[in-house]
Design an enzyme around this catalytic site. Structure first.
Site, short mmCIF file in Angstrom:
data_model
loop_
_atom_site.label_atom_id
_atom_site.label_comp_id
_atom_site.label_asym_id
_atom_site.label_seq_id
_atom_site.Cartn_x
_atom_site.Cartn_y
_atom_site.Cartn_z
N ASN A 9 0.88 -1.17 0.00
CA ASN A 9 0.00 0.00 0.00
C ASN A 9 0.91 1.22 0.00
O ASN A 9 1.49 1.56 1.03
CB ASN A 9 -0.89 -0.04 1.25
CG ASN A 9 -1.72 1.23 1.40
OD1 ASN A 9 -1.78 2.05 0.48
ND2 ASN A 9 -2.35 1.39 2.56
N LYS A 11 0.19 4.24 -0.33
CA LYS A 11 -0.42 5.46 0.23
C LYS A 11 -0.11 6.66 -0.70
O LYS A 11 0.00 6.45 -1.90
CB LYS A 11 0.05 5.69 1.67
CG LYS A 11 -0.17 4.43 2.52
CD LYS A 11 -0.01 4.64 3.98
CE LYS A 11 -0.25 3.31 4.70
NZ LYS A 11 -0.20 3.44 6.15
N HIS A 96 -9.53 1.17 4.87
CA HIS A 96 -8.26 1.39 5.56
C HIS A 96 -8.51 2.35 6.72
O HIS A 96 -9.31 3.28 6.61
CB HIS A 96 -7.23 1.97 4.59
CG HIS A 96 -5.86 1.98 5.18
ND1 HIS A 96 -5.46 2.94 6.08
CD2 HIS A 96 -4.82 1.12 5.05
CE1 HIS A 96 -4.22 2.68 6.46
NE2 HIS A 96 -3.80 1.58 5.85
N GLU A 98 -6.96 4.77 7.79
CA GLU A 98 -6.76 6.20 7.47
C GLU A 98 -7.99 6.78 6.78
O GLU A 98 -8.28 7.97 6.92
CB GLU A 98 -5.48 6.37 6.62
CG GLU A 98 -4.24 6.16 7.48
CD GLU A 98 -3.02 5.62 6.76
OE1 GLU A 98 -2.98 5.65 5.51
OE2 GLU A 98 -2.10 5.13 7.45
N GLU A 168 -5.53 -4.90 10.59
CA GLU A 168 -4.52 -3.87 10.81
C GLU A 168 -4.81 -3.13 12.11
O GLU A 168 -5.64 -2.21 12.12
CB GLU A 168 -4.51 -2.87 9.66
CG GLU A 168 -4.17 -3.47 8.31
CD GLU A 168 -3.57 -2.45 7.37
OE1 GLU A 168 -2.48 -2.72 6.85
OE2 GLU A 168 -4.16 -1.37 7.18
N GLY A 174 2.35 2.35 10.73
CA GLY A 174 3.31 3.45 10.56
C GLY A 174 3.99 3.87 11.85
O GLY A 174 4.64 4.92 11.90
N SER A 209 3.25 -2.07 10.29
CA SER A 209 4.71 -2.11 10.45
C SER A 209 5.33 -3.47 10.13
O SER A 209 6.27 -3.90 10.79
CB SER A 209 5.10 -1.67 11.87
OG SER A 209 4.63 -0.36 12.13
P1 PGA Z 1 2.71 0.30 7.63
O1 PGA Z 1 1.26 0.52 6.97
O2 PGA Z 1 3.24 -0.99 7.08
O3 PGA Z 1 3.52 1.48 7.17
O4 PGA Z 1 2.53 0.26 9.09
C1 PGA Z 1 0.38 -0.56 6.79
C2 PGA Z 1 -0.91 -0.06 6.20
O5 PGA Z 1 -1.33 1.04 6.57
O6 PGA Z 1 -1.52 -0.72 5.35
#
Ligand code: PGA
Length: 246
Positions: A9, A11, A96, A98, A168, A174, A209
């Site tokens: 992803n 982003k 997601h 976010e 997640e 992140g 992460s």
């Molecule tokens: P990350 O993000 O691996 O940077 O923690 C995962 C995600 O948001 O899908």
């Protein structure tokens, strides 16, 4: 069908030049992977056409990071499932954290987006997960149960079977914090139980992460079928090493 899957992803990152270089490196390295694992990258909408072209006839599929709940019409800024399919995308991430957080997407809207994706010929990657506050107040499973309930009632078993679920934990995205393999497995097992009759046919990915250094431990858990990878998917070596760990 339950397959091992590693999805990047990206982003809101990248540029034409950076994407081309990143994908070229991923494509070269992906040749050495076993064929038991599927790969995909979910790029920003504006790059999907060129990303999909570069990935043509390769083992890496393209996907969107979101999809509209609508089929077509006066929805400024929205991208439909049919448009993504038209750009040779196979997947669309929905729900997601976010988007749930910054765009106030409800459980119902996320479920309806998953349905739109399926109806447009895509596989939705449906994200679920709890916040740190929810984990600390021991409501993780009930929060995820509610997120899944909306998906189940909108998609039914037939739709669920065509979906991928991604667990997640919001506190692990992140942040460099990862759920321990045991914490992740507990939730993955719960999710699988909730899927009912199609449970054994649905891939459940872990995200938060994930990097090459922790991937193997996570993937050794019985109900973890791969990963949704944010930050580490912007580095070809890391991404391929994660896939290798599957
Ligand atoms: P990350 O993000 O691996 O940077 O923690 C995962 C995600 O948001 O899908």
């Amino acid at each position: 069908m339950r397959r091992l899957l590693v999805v990047g992803n990206w982003k809101m990152n990248g540029s034409s030049a950076e994407n081309t270089e990143l994908l070229a490196s991923m494509l070269t390295q992906s040749g050495n992977l076993g064929d038991n694992v599927d790969l995909a990258v979910c790029a920003p909408f504006v790059y999907l056409s060129s990303v999909a072209k570069q990935l043509e006839n390769s083992r890496i599929a393209a996907g969107g990071q979101d999809v509209s709940v609508h089929v077509s019409g006066a929805y400024t800024g929205e991208i439909s499932a049919a448009m993504l399919a038209d750009m040779d995308c196979r997947y669309a991430i929905v729900g997601h954290s976010e988007r749930r957080q910054y765009h106030h997407e409800s459980n119902l809207l996320v479920a309806q987006k998953a349905l739109s994706a399926i109806q447009g010929g895509l596989t939705p990657i449906i994200c679920v997960g709890e916040s740190l506050e929810q984990r600390e107040s021991n409501t993780t499973l009930s929060v995820i149960g509610e997120q899944l309930q909306a998906v189940k009632s909108v998609l039914g078993s037939q739709g669920l079977e065509k979906s991928v679920i991604a667990y997640e934990p919001v506190w692990a995205i992140g942040t460099g914090l990862t759920a321990t393999p045991e914490q992740a497995q507990e939730v993955h097992q719960f999710i699988r139980q909730q899927l009912g009759e199609v449970a054994d046919g649905v891939s459940i990915l872990y995200g938060g992460s994930v990097k090459a250094a922790n991937a193997k431990e996570l993937f050794s858990q019985a109900d973890i079928d791969g990963a949704l990878v944010g930050g580490a998917s912007l580095n070809a070596d890391e991404f391929i090493n994660i896939a290798n760990a599957v």
